[in-house]
Design a protein around this motif. Structure first.
Motif, mmCIF file in Angstrom:
data_model
loop_
_atom_site.group_PDB
_atom_site.id
_atom_site.type_symbol
_atom_site.label_atom_id
_atom_site.label_comp_id
_atom_site.label_asym_id
_atom_site.label_seq_id
_atom_site.Cartn_x
_atom_site.Cartn_y
_atom_site.Cartn_z
ATOM 1 N N UNK A 1 -3.257 -8.165 -6.784
ATOM 2 C CA UNK A 1 -2.405 -9.630 -6.723
ATOM 3 C C UNK A 1 -1.985 -9.742 -6.015
ATOM 4 N N UNK A 2 -0.591 -8.841 -5.640
ATOM 5 C CA UNK A 2 -0.064 -9.164 -4.602
ATOM 6 C C UNK A 2 -0.333 -8.837 -3.506
ATOM 7 N N UNK A 3 -0.885 -8.163 -3.103
ATOM 8 C CA UNK A 3 -2.064 -7.817 -1.611
ATOM 9 C C UNK A 3 -2.448 -9.252 -1.147
ATOM 10 N N UNK A 4 -3.360 -9.552 -2.122
ATOM 11 C CA UNK A 4 -4.570 -11.194 -2.153
ATOM 12 C C UNK A 4 -3.634 -12.386 -2.295
ATOM 13 N N UNK B 1 7.906 -16.253 -3.377
ATOM 14 C CA UNK B 1 8.269 -17.542 -3.651
ATOM 15 C C UNK B 1 8.604 -17.335 -5.137
ATOM 16 N N UNK B 2 7.646 -16.670 -5.826
ATOM 17 C CA UNK B 2 7.254 -16.260 -6.819
ATOM 18 C C UNK B 2 8.559 -14.647 -7.886
ATOM 19 N N UNK B 3 9.495 -14.684 -6.624
ATOM 20 C CA UNK B 3 10.949 -13.810 -6.609
ATOM 21 C C UNK B 3 11.593 -14.173 -6.935
ATOM 22 N N UNK B 4 11.290 -15.845 -6.426
ATOM 23 C CA UNK B 4 12.769 -17.158 -6.561
ATOM 24 C C UNK B 4 12.738 -17.462 -7.706
ATOM 25 N N UNK B 5 11.755 -16.960 -8.524
ATOM 26 C CA UNK B 5 11.669 -18.205 -9.551
ATOM 27 C C UNK B 5 10.411 -19.495 -9.834
ATOM 28 N N UNK B 6 9.789 -19.662 -8.827
ATOM 29 C CA UNK B 6 9.096 -20.757 -8.116
ATOM 30 C C UNK B 6 7.968 -20.692 -8.912
ATOM 31 N N UNK C 1 11.416 -6.577 -3.535
ATOM 32 C CA UNK C 1 9.942 -7.827 -3.917
ATOM 33 C C UNK C 1 9.292 -7.316 -4.880
ATOM 34 N N UNK C 2 8.437 -6.475 -4.567
ATOM 35 C CA UNK C 2 7.538 -5.893 -4.722
ATOM 36 C C UNK C 2 7.956 -5.053 -5.836
ATOM 37 N N UNK C 3 8.427 -3.501 -5.626
ATOM 38 C CA UNK C 3 9.462 -3.239 -6.842
ATOM 39 C C UNK C 3 9.285 -4.825 -7.806
ATOM 40 N N UNK C 4 10.457 -5.210 -8.111
ATOM 41 C CA UNK C 4 10.856 -5.929 -8.702
ATOM 42 C C UNK C 4 9.172 -7.151 -9.568
ATOM 43 N N UNK C 5 8.650 -6.718 -8.339
ATOM 44 C CA UNK C 5 7.337 -7.598 -9.519
ATOM 45 C C UNK C 5 5.854 -6.401 -9.945
ATOM 46 N N UNK D 1 0.781 -1.683 -0.082
ATOM 47 C CA UNK D 1 0.769 0.229 0.019
ATOM 48 C C UNK D 1 0.733 0.945 0.140
ATOM 49 N N UNK D 2 2.369 1.255 0.210
ATOM 50 C CA UNK D 2 2.909 2.008 -0.086
ATOM 51 C C UNK D 2 2.997 2.809 1.412
ATOM 52 N N UNK D 3 2.453 2.494 2.281
ATOM 53 C CA UNK D 3 2.142 2.966 3.255
ATOM 54 C C UNK D 3 2.976 3.098 4.779
ATOM 55 N N UNK D 4 4.198 4.090 4.696
ATOM 56 C CA UNK D 4 5.162 4.722 5.579
ATOM 57 C C UNK D 4 6.201 5.060 5.323
ATOM 58 N N UNK D 5 7.789 4.889 5.911
ATOM 59 C CA UNK D 5 8.550 4.702 5.343
ATOM 60 C C UNK D 5 9.261 3.618 6.112
ATOM 61 N N UNK D 6 10.230 2.988 5.457
ATOM 62 C CA UNK D 6 11.241 1.605 5.656
ATOM 63 C C UNK D 6 11.134 1.467 7.604
ATOM 64 N N UNK D 7 11.024 3.065 8.431
ATOM 65 C CA UNK D 7 11.081 3.106 9.689
ATOM 66 C C UNK D 7 9.937 2.883 10.030
ATOM 67 N N UNK D 8 8.637 3.506 9.347
ATOM 68 C CA UNK D 8 7.392 2.900 10.047
ATOM 69 C C UNK D 8 6.750 1.850 9.699
#
Length: 289
Positions: A184-187, A195-200, A171-175, A146-153
């Motif tokens: 789809x990524x949320x659901x 797993x998908x990012x690893x190619x599985x 992973x999110x940026x690559x997908x 959802x892009x909510x907050x910074x990494x720290x947040x």
């Protein structure tokens, strides 16, 4: 059942339709005035623990019954962001006693939807009842999507590490770069995305797999509604798709399969509408200087 991404879309529209906070910030509300959206705000994967609900409801002196239920203003409703078990316990006690109840609430009227998601994750992460590592991961993944907050947040809200949030963001940026929809990524959740990012699991979106899934869904829809029935009621079908997800009709129009299925008259109509919209925009825009 509505998916988390569809629920998010619906709540965004609800908030956008009435972004101003209410005139009154309540401290107590009747149970009937409180709504729930567990697909977005219930952090625990298993939902309500009914044994725990019954235990709380059966103990009128339970300290947690006096704790306020945290609420977010959606634009037209007060929705629980923390306190689902307490709310259910109050409702059960009300049913048993037959009396109408008011409960203590902590209202957050000015929060955006994204801030409310972060607050729900933060409050649940601090609760005494254990949240599993997997549940924390899913909460963190939703914040990332959802892009909510910074990494720290996001790390603080979800109870995960900043390094884990950084991994999830990658992973999110690559997908997304591979054209996997945000919904789809949320659901599908973090484990699937990882797993998908690893190619599985990338083969799942192979054209042959899409065709197989499309034929399966067509068979199910045909059995439930009938092909001729849907063809004779396109307005009802379009509205049904909009109810499922407000973005679904426009997403369908952008697919190759939809365009390929249109005859010449249908394509000409879409092009005509696009042309009219473009002309209207040119005439209506006021740049202000």
């Amino acid at each position: 059942m509505e998916t988390p991404s569809a629920t998010l879309d619906r709540l965004r529209l609800e908030k956008a339709a009435n972004p101003q906070p209410p005139n009154r910030t309540p401290e107590r509300l009747h149970l009937r005035e409180i709504a729930i959206e567990p697909a977005v705000f219930q952090v625990r994967a298993d939902g309500l623990d009914m044994e725990r609900v019954a235990e709380i409801a059966g103990n009128v002196s339970a300290p947690c019954l006096d704790e306020p239920i945290h609420l977010w203003w959606s634009g037209k409703r007060w929705i629980v962001i923390d306190g689902h078990h307490r709310l259910a316990a109050h409702k059960l006690a009300q049913e048993r006693g037959g009396e109408s109840r008011k409960v203590a609430v902590k209202a957050h009227p000015a929060m955006s939807l994204e801030e409310a998601i972060g607050a729900a994750s933060l409050i649940n992460a601090r609760e005494k009842v254990a949240i599993t590592r997997e549940e924390r991961g899913e909460a963190a993944w939703r914040l990332v999507c959802c892009g909510t907050g910074s990494i720290k947040d996001q790390a603080a809200w979800s109870g995960t590490s900043k390094s884990q949030i950084s991994i999830m963001r990658g992973v999110f940026e690559r997908e997304r770069a591979r054209r996997i929809p945000q919904g789809t990524l949320i659901d599908r959740g973090w484990d699937w995305a990882r797993r998908r990012d690893r190619g599985e699991d990338r083969r799942e979106f192979h054209p042959d797999m899409i065709e197989t899934q499309a034929r399966e869904w067509a068979t199910k829809l045909g059995r439930m509604l009938g092909g001729q029935r849907m063809a004779k009621s396109p307005e009802a079908l379009a509205r049904a798709l909009e109810i499922i997800s407000p973005e679904l009709p426009s997403n369908l129009i952008q697919t190759e399969a939809f365009w390929a299925a249109l005859d010449g008259a249908g394509r000409a109509l879409l092009l005509e509408v696009d042309s009219e919209d473009a002309g209207g925009l040119e005439g209506d825009i006021d740049v202000g200087f």
